[in-house]
Design an enzyme around this catalytic site. Structure first.
Site, PDB file in Angstrom:
ATOM      1  N   CYS A 123       0.874  -1.183   0.000  1.00 47.54           N
ATOM      2  CA  CYS A 123       0.000   0.000   0.000  1.00 47.54           C
ATOM      3  C   CYS A 123       0.911   1.233   0.000  1.00 47.54           C
ATOM      4  O   CYS A 123       1.836   1.312   0.814  1.00 47.54           O
ATOM      5  CB  CYS A 123      -0.889   0.017   1.248  1.00 47.54           C
ATOM      6  SG  CYS A 123      -1.898  -1.460   1.395  1.00 47.54           S
ATOM      7  N   CYS A 126       1.779   3.442   3.147  1.00 45.32           N
ATOM      8  CA  CYS A 126       2.155   2.719   4.366  1.00 45.32           C
ATOM      9  C   CYS A 126       3.663   2.523   4.431  1.00 45.32           C
ATOM     10  O   CYS A 126       4.276   1.983   3.505  1.00 45.32           O
ATOM     11  CB  CYS A 126       1.451   1.367   4.376  1.00 45.32           C
ATOM     12  SG  CYS A 126       2.013   0.295   5.695  1.00 45.32           S
TER      13      CYS A 126
HETATM   14  S1  SF4 Z   1       0.881  -3.349   6.587  1.00 43.13           S
HETATM   15 FE1  SF4 Z   1       0.803  -1.608   5.206  1.00 43.13          FE
HETATM   16  S2  SF4 Z   1       1.270  -2.481   3.165  1.00 43.13           S
HETATM   17 FE2  SF4 Z   1       0.671  -4.185   4.510  1.00 43.13          FE
HETATM   18  S3  SF4 Z   1      -1.547  -4.416   4.172  1.00 43.13           S
HETATM   19 FE3  SF4 Z   1      -1.281  -3.097   5.980  1.00 43.13          FE
HETATM   20  S4  SF4 Z   1      -1.387  -0.999   5.129  1.00 43.13           S
HETATM   21 FE4  SF4 Z   1      -0.981  -2.399   3.383  1.00 43.13          FE
END
Ligand code: SF4
Length: 362
Positions: A123, A126
Site C-alpha cells: 500500500c 504505508c
Molecule cells: S501493513 Fe501496510 S502495506 Fe501491509 S496491508 Fe497493511 S497498510 Fe498495506
C-alpha cells in the site's frame, strides 16, 4: 532441539504431553498457565511435579518476543519494538523485528499487534510496505505480543482489553498462524477476549475473507478501503488490481455477519487525493446494502509524500456520510510522535519530535 509451546492450542499441548509419555490432562493445565494465568516459566508451574518441570526445561521452551526498545507518546500510548528469534519444531526461524502499540484509555486498553514482519502488499501510503515481507509470524509470536504488553503494563490495566490486528503485515496472508492466535485470544479458557473486542484488518484479500466467513469463532473484520473508485484504489493499493472493489464488496455482502455485527471500513483521508465531497458520495454508493460503519483516519504527515486533509474537508466528508445515515467516526491516530500511528509501523528507531520519550529498559 527444544519444542516451542507458546501458540499451541490445548489439543496440541495434549498431544505434546502424550508424546512425552505424560497424562493428556497436563495439556489443559499448561494452556491455563500460559494464557489465563500468564506464567511463562516452568519453575512457576508448581502444580506440575518437580521431575516434569525439569523435563520441560530440557525439552521445551516458552519464547516471548523480546523488547528491544520502547517509546512513550505524550498521549499515553507506548510503541514496542520487539525482536523475534526462536526455534520451532526443530527448524530455525529467521530473526525479525516487529512492533506493537499499547493504547490505554480510561475504560479499556487497546493493543495493536503485527502478524507478519514487514508486508508484501505494498500500500503506497504505508511505511511498513517499504520493508517488503520479511517473514510470517508464528501463532506464538502473534499472541506473545499481547502477553508481553499486558505484563509490562500490569499495574494499570482496566478489565477490558481490545486487540487490533493492524500492525505490520496482512493477517489474511498469514491465515493459519493468525487464526490459531485469534482462537487463543477468544477462548474463554485462553485469553478470554470477547469477539467484538478483537478486530482483524485486511487490505481486502478476498479468498481470506471467504475463508474467515466459514470459521466458527472469528474476530470483527475491518476492511482498509481508502478509495472511492477502482482507479484511485489501484493507485494507492495495488492489491486492488487483484481483488477490485466489486469483487471485494460482493464478498462483504455475502459474509454472514452476526446480529449487531458491522464491517468497519477504514478510510485514510489523504489531502487532495481521496477526500473530496464526490469521494464521500461514491463511498456511500459503494457501501450500499452492506452493514457498515466507516472510520475516517486523517493522514499523519510523515516520511511519505502525502498531505494531511484540511479540517474543513474532514468535516465535509464526515457530514455527507452521516447525513445519509452511515455510522461514521473520525479516528485520530494515537502515538504519532513515536511513529506508532496507522501506516507508520516501519521500524523507525526514533522520532524527531521533542515530545518523544524513549523508556529506559534498565
Ligand atoms: S501493513 Fe501496510 S502495506 Fe501491509 S496491508 Fe497493511 S497498510 Fe498495506
Amino acid at each position: 532441539m527444544l519444542v516451542e509451546l507458546l501458540g499451541k492450542s490445548v489439543e496440541e499441548l495434549r498431544e505434546f504431553f502424550v508424546a512425552l509419555g505424560e497424562p493428556a490432562y497436563r495439556g489443559p493445565q499448561l494452556y491455563h498457565a500460559l494464557y489465563a494465568e500468564r506464567r511463562f516459566d516452568f519453575a512457576q508451574m508448581t502444580n506440575f511435579p518437580a521431575a516434569l518441570r525439569e523435563r520441560l526445561n530440557q525439552q521445551a521452551s516458552i519464547t516471548l518476543p523480546r523488547i528491544l526498545r520502547q517509546f512513550a507518546s505524550v498521549d499515553g500510548s507506548i510503541r514496542y519494538l520487539f525482536s523475534l528469534q526462536r526455534t520451532d519444531g526443530g527448524s530455525e526461524i529467521k530473526a525479525a523485528q516487529i512492533e506493537s502499540v499499547f493504547m490505554p484509555k480510561e475504560n479499556r486498553q487497546t493493543i495493536c499487534i503485527s502478524t507478519q514482519a514487514g508486508c508484501a502488499v505494498d500500500c503506497h501510503f504505508c511505511l511498513t510496505a517499504q520493508l517488503g515481507l520479511i517473514r510470517n509470524l508464528t501463532a506464538g509470536e502473534i499472541v506473545g505480543q499481547i502477553l508481553v504488553v499486558l505484563a509490562e503494563n500490569s499495574g494499570h490495566l482496566t478489565p477490558q482489553t481490545n486487540v487490533v490486528l493492524m500492525g505490520q503485515g496482512e493477517p489474511l496472508l498469514n491465515y493459519d498462524a493468525t487464526m490459531a492466535a485469534v482462537r487463543i485470544m477468544l477462548d474463554q479458557k485462553g485469553l478470554k477476549l470477547a469477539p467484538r473486542h478483537v478486530t482483524l484488518s485486511t487490505s481486502g484479500i478476498v479468498p481470506g475473507i471467504e475463508r474467515l466467513s466459514r470459521e466458527k469463532v472469528r474476530p470483527n473484520l475491518a476492511i482498509s478501503l481508502n478509495a472511492s473508485s477502482d482507479e484511485q484504489r489501484d493507485a494507492l493499493m495495488p492489491i486492488n488490481r487483484k481483488y477490485p472493489l466489486d469483487i471485494l464488496l460482493e464478498a462483504c455482502r455475502r459474509y454472514p455477519l452476526r446480529p449487531r455485527e458491522y464491517f468497519t471500513f477504514e478510510y485514510v483521508l489523504l489531502g487532495g487525493v481521496n477526500d473530496s465531497p464526490d469521494d464521500a458520495r461514491r463511498v456511500l454508493r459503494l457501501l450500499a446494502n452492506i452493514r457498515a460503519k466507516v472510520n475516517l483516519i486523517p493522514w499523519n504527515p510523515g516520511a511519505l509524500p502525502y498531505q494531511a486533509p484540511t479540517p474543513e474537508s474532514i468535516d465535509e466528508f464526515h457530514r455527507i456520510l452521516l447525513e445519509k445515515g452511515m455510522p461514521v467516526f473520525v479516528r485520530y491516530s494515537r502515538g504519532q510522535d513515536v511513529f506508532a500511528a496507522c501506516g507508520q509501523l516501519a521500524l523507525i528507531e526514533s522520532g524527531n519530535s521533542s515530545s518523544l520519550t524513549e523508556i529506559s529498559l534498565g
